[in-house]
Motif scaffolding. Sequence first.
Motif, PDB file in Angstrom:
ATOM      1  N   LEU A  34       1.791   9.969 -14.278  1.00 40.89           N
ATOM      2  CA  LEU A  34       2.644   8.821 -13.937  1.00 40.89           C
ATOM      3  C   LEU A  34       2.193   8.312 -12.577  1.00 40.89           C
ATOM      4  CD1 LEU A  34       5.207   6.990 -14.243  1.00 40.89           C
ATOM      5  CD2 LEU A  34       6.451   8.771 -12.998  1.00 40.89           C
ATOM      6  N   VAL A  35       1.872   7.017 -12.480  1.00 44.58           N
ATOM      7  CA  VAL A  35       1.591   6.448 -11.158  1.00 44.58           C
ATOM      8  C   VAL A  35       2.799   5.642 -10.708  1.00 44.58           C
ATOM      9  CG1 VAL A  35      -0.882   6.228 -10.747  1.00 44.58           C
ATOM     10  CG2 VAL A  35       0.199   4.672 -12.320  1.00 44.58           C
ATOM     11  N   ILE A  36       3.173   5.830  -9.458  1.00 43.97           N
ATOM     12  CA  ILE A  36       4.275   5.058  -8.902  1.00 43.97           C
ATOM     13  C   ILE A  36       3.706   4.120  -7.846  1.00 43.97           C
ATOM     14  CG2 ILE A  36       6.453   5.134  -7.617  1.00 43.97           C
ATOM     15  CD1 ILE A  36       6.949   7.906  -8.786  1.00 43.97           C
ATOM     16  N   ASP A  37       3.867   2.822  -8.087  1.00 39.46           N
ATOM     17  CA  ASP A  37       3.459   1.851  -7.075  1.00 39.46           C
ATOM     18  C   ASP A  37       4.618   1.751  -6.084  1.00 39.46           C
ATOM     19  OD1 ASP A  37       2.588  -0.242  -5.560  1.00 39.46           O
ATOM     20  OD2 ASP A  37       2.200  -1.614  -7.232  1.00 39.46           O
ATOM     21  N   PHE A  38       4.415   2.248  -4.878  1.00 41.24           N
ATOM     22  CA  PHE A  38       5.492   2.246  -3.893  1.00 41.24           C
ATOM     23  C   PHE A  38       5.132   1.359  -2.708  1.00 41.24           C
ATOM     24  CE2 PHE A  38       8.948   4.406  -1.442  1.00 41.24           C
ATOM     25  CZ  PHE A  38       9.931   4.214  -2.386  1.00 41.24           C
ATOM     26  N   ASP A  39       4.500   0.233  -3.038  1.00 43.30           N
ATOM     27  CA  ASP A  39       4.130  -0.757  -2.031  1.00 43.30           C
ATOM     28  C   ASP A  39       4.685  -2.107  -2.487  1.00 43.30           C
ATOM     29  OD1 ASP A  39       2.948  -2.585  -0.347  1.00 43.30           O
ATOM     30  OD2 ASP A  39       0.918  -1.802  -0.592  1.00 43.30           O
ATOM     31  N   PRO A  40       5.495  -2.763  -1.642  1.00 41.80           N
ATOM     32  CA  PRO A  40       6.058  -4.059  -2.047  1.00 41.80           C
ATOM     33  C   PRO A  40       4.994  -5.105  -2.346  1.00 41.80           C
ATOM     34  CG  PRO A  40       6.793  -3.448   0.190  1.00 41.80           C
ATOM     35  CD  PRO A  40       5.961  -2.317  -0.331  1.00 41.80           C
ATOM     36  N   GLN A  41       3.765  -4.886  -1.883  1.00 35.60           N
ATOM     37  CA  GLN A  41       2.699  -5.834  -2.203  1.00 35.60           C
ATOM     38  C   GLN A  41       2.277  -5.739  -3.662  1.00 35.60           C
ATOM     39  OE1 GLN A  41      -0.570  -6.055   0.645  1.00 35.60           O
ATOM     40  NE2 GLN A  41       0.771  -5.121   2.156  1.00 35.60           N
ATOM     41  N   GLY A  42       2.626  -4.620  -4.293  1.00 32.95           N
ATOM     42  CA  GLY A  42       2.346  -4.468  -5.724  1.00 32.95           C
ATOM     43  C   GLY A  42       0.873  -4.524  -6.088  1.00 32.95           C
ATOM     44  N   SER A  43      -0.022  -4.113  -5.175  1.00 39.17           N
ATOM     45  CA  SER A  43      -1.462  -4.233  -5.484  1.00 39.17           C
ATOM     46  C   SER A  43      -1.880  -3.355  -6.659  1.00 39.17           C
ATOM     47  CB  SER A  43      -2.336  -3.860  -4.284  1.00 39.17           C
ATOM     48  OG  SER A  43      -1.664  -4.008  -3.083  1.00 39.17           O
ATOM     49  N   LEU A  44      -1.280  -2.184  -6.749  1.00 38.82           N
ATOM     50  CA  LEU A  44      -1.643  -1.297  -7.865  1.00 38.82           C
ATOM     51  C   LEU A  44      -1.139  -1.886  -9.184  1.00 38.82           C
ATOM     52  CD1 LEU A  44      -2.861   1.319  -8.931  1.00 38.82           C
ATOM     53  CD2 LEU A  44      -0.718   2.460  -8.403  1.00 38.82           C
ATOM     54  N   THR A  45       0.084  -2.404  -9.154  1.00 39.53           N
ATOM     55  CA  THR A  45       0.653  -3.058 -10.334  1.00 39.53           C
ATOM     56  C   THR A  45      -0.278  -4.182 -10.795  1.00 39.53           C
ATOM     57  OG1 THR A  45       2.885  -2.553  -9.558  1.00 39.53           O
ATOM     58  CG2 THR A  45       2.688  -4.309 -11.187  1.00 39.53           C
ATOM     59  N   ASN A  46      -0.753  -4.969  -9.834  1.00 39.66           N
ATOM     60  CA  ASN A  46      -1.657  -6.069 -10.173  1.00 39.66           C
ATOM     61  C   ASN A  46      -3.006  -5.565 -10.681  1.00 39.66           C
ATOM     62  OD1 ASN A  46       0.363  -7.675  -9.255  1.00 39.66           O
ATOM     63  ND2 ASN A  46      -0.649  -8.289  -7.363  1.00 39.66           N
ATOM     64  N   ALA A  47      -3.522  -4.524 -10.040  1.00 42.02           N
ATOM     65  CA  ALA A  47      -4.819  -3.978 -10.454  1.00 42.02           C
ATOM     66  C   ALA A  47      -4.753  -3.461 -11.887  1.00 42.02           C
ATOM     67  CB  ALA A  47      -5.260  -2.864  -9.506  1.00 42.02           C
ATOM     68  N   LEU A  48      -3.557  -3.033 -12.309  1.00 35.89           N
ATOM     69  CA  LEU A  48      -3.378  -2.563 -13.687  1.00 35.89           C
ATOM     70  C   LEU A  48      -3.246  -3.744 -14.653  1.00 35.89           C
ATOM     71  CD1 LEU A  48      -0.844   0.302 -12.913  1.00 35.89           C
ATOM     72  CD2 LEU A  48      -3.059   0.641 -14.025  1.00 35.89           C
ATOM     73  N   GLY A  49      -3.284  -4.961 -14.105  1.00 34.14           N
ATOM     74  CA  GLY A  49      -3.229  -6.167 -14.927  1.00 34.14           C
ATOM     75  C   GLY A  49      -1.810  -6.528 -15.347  1.00 34.14           C
TER      76      GLY A  49
END
Length: 258
Positions: A34-49
């Motif tokens: 499980l990856v948790i994106d814990f940055d309000p910039q959401g860069s990981l969320t975006n990188a995951l498309g």
Amino acid sequence: MKVISLINQKGGVAKTTTAYALADGLSRRNRKVLVIDFDPQGSLTNALGLEDENVDDPQSLRFLELEKGMRAVPLNLTHNLAVITSDAGLERANDMLLTRIGRERYLRRAIEKLPDCIYDYVIIDSNPSLSVCTLNVIAASDEILIPFKPEFGSFKGIDLLLENVDAVRSIAPKKIGILGFVVTMADARRASTLQAVELMEERAEEIGSRVFKRHIRLAVAAADAPSYGKSIHDYAPNSNVAKDYEALCDEILAAVEA
Ligand SMILES: Nc1ncnc2c1ncn2[C@@H]1O[C@H](COP(=O)(O)OP(=O)(O)O)[C@@H](O)[C@H]1O
Ligand SMILES: [Mg+2]
């Protein structure tokens, strides 16, 4: 279940890139992640498309707000990989937590409420700051990975980060390890790179940690992959940087499952 977080209050040191590459690498090695994106910039969320689906649905904020009964459900991406997404809504977490008792323990508690035994690893990508949110990430961690760029000025923040880790450790009910330092965006042609790595190795040894042997080389493929919503391994499997992350992933697994 082991919680591994990527922390460095400096931005642009490849926390997000490394979190994604590690989560992807572990999931391909048949670990449930499980990856948790814990940055309000959401860069990981975006990188995951995933950008558009979750703009009004700050999962990582809801994940913290257990008492409101608004449980965030991890989004399954593949058989072995799930994500808690993030967006700007997480900005509110700092203010929300600041005045609460046990304010640094919310993320840990939320993780402990996850159904048992589903995940072998939880990987947390954190924001570039030293805030209540960062304290939550530290307190939630079994192991911490610190990515750093081997150059002048990279050490300044690290002592402060280590002080914060010690402060959380002194009140945490469990062990929080510094699994190691990851050299990112390395340019071996520069003398300053080797110098910085040597200094970091000394510092790591002092605190009973390590610098991982495999350095992640500077490469455009790493910078390009996120805009295609692909992991570096899927985007450019034969690139140096993909190979570096594969070797790093094996090193990390060997260290953590030893
Ligand atoms: N090995 C690398 N070579 C070249 N660029 C990289 C490498 N690793 C990361 N990048 C790029 O550098 C920038 C910062 O990386 P990122 O992972 O977002 O850092 P952080 O999460 O610490 O702010 C991003 O644009 C990313 O794509
Ligand atoms: Mg980031």
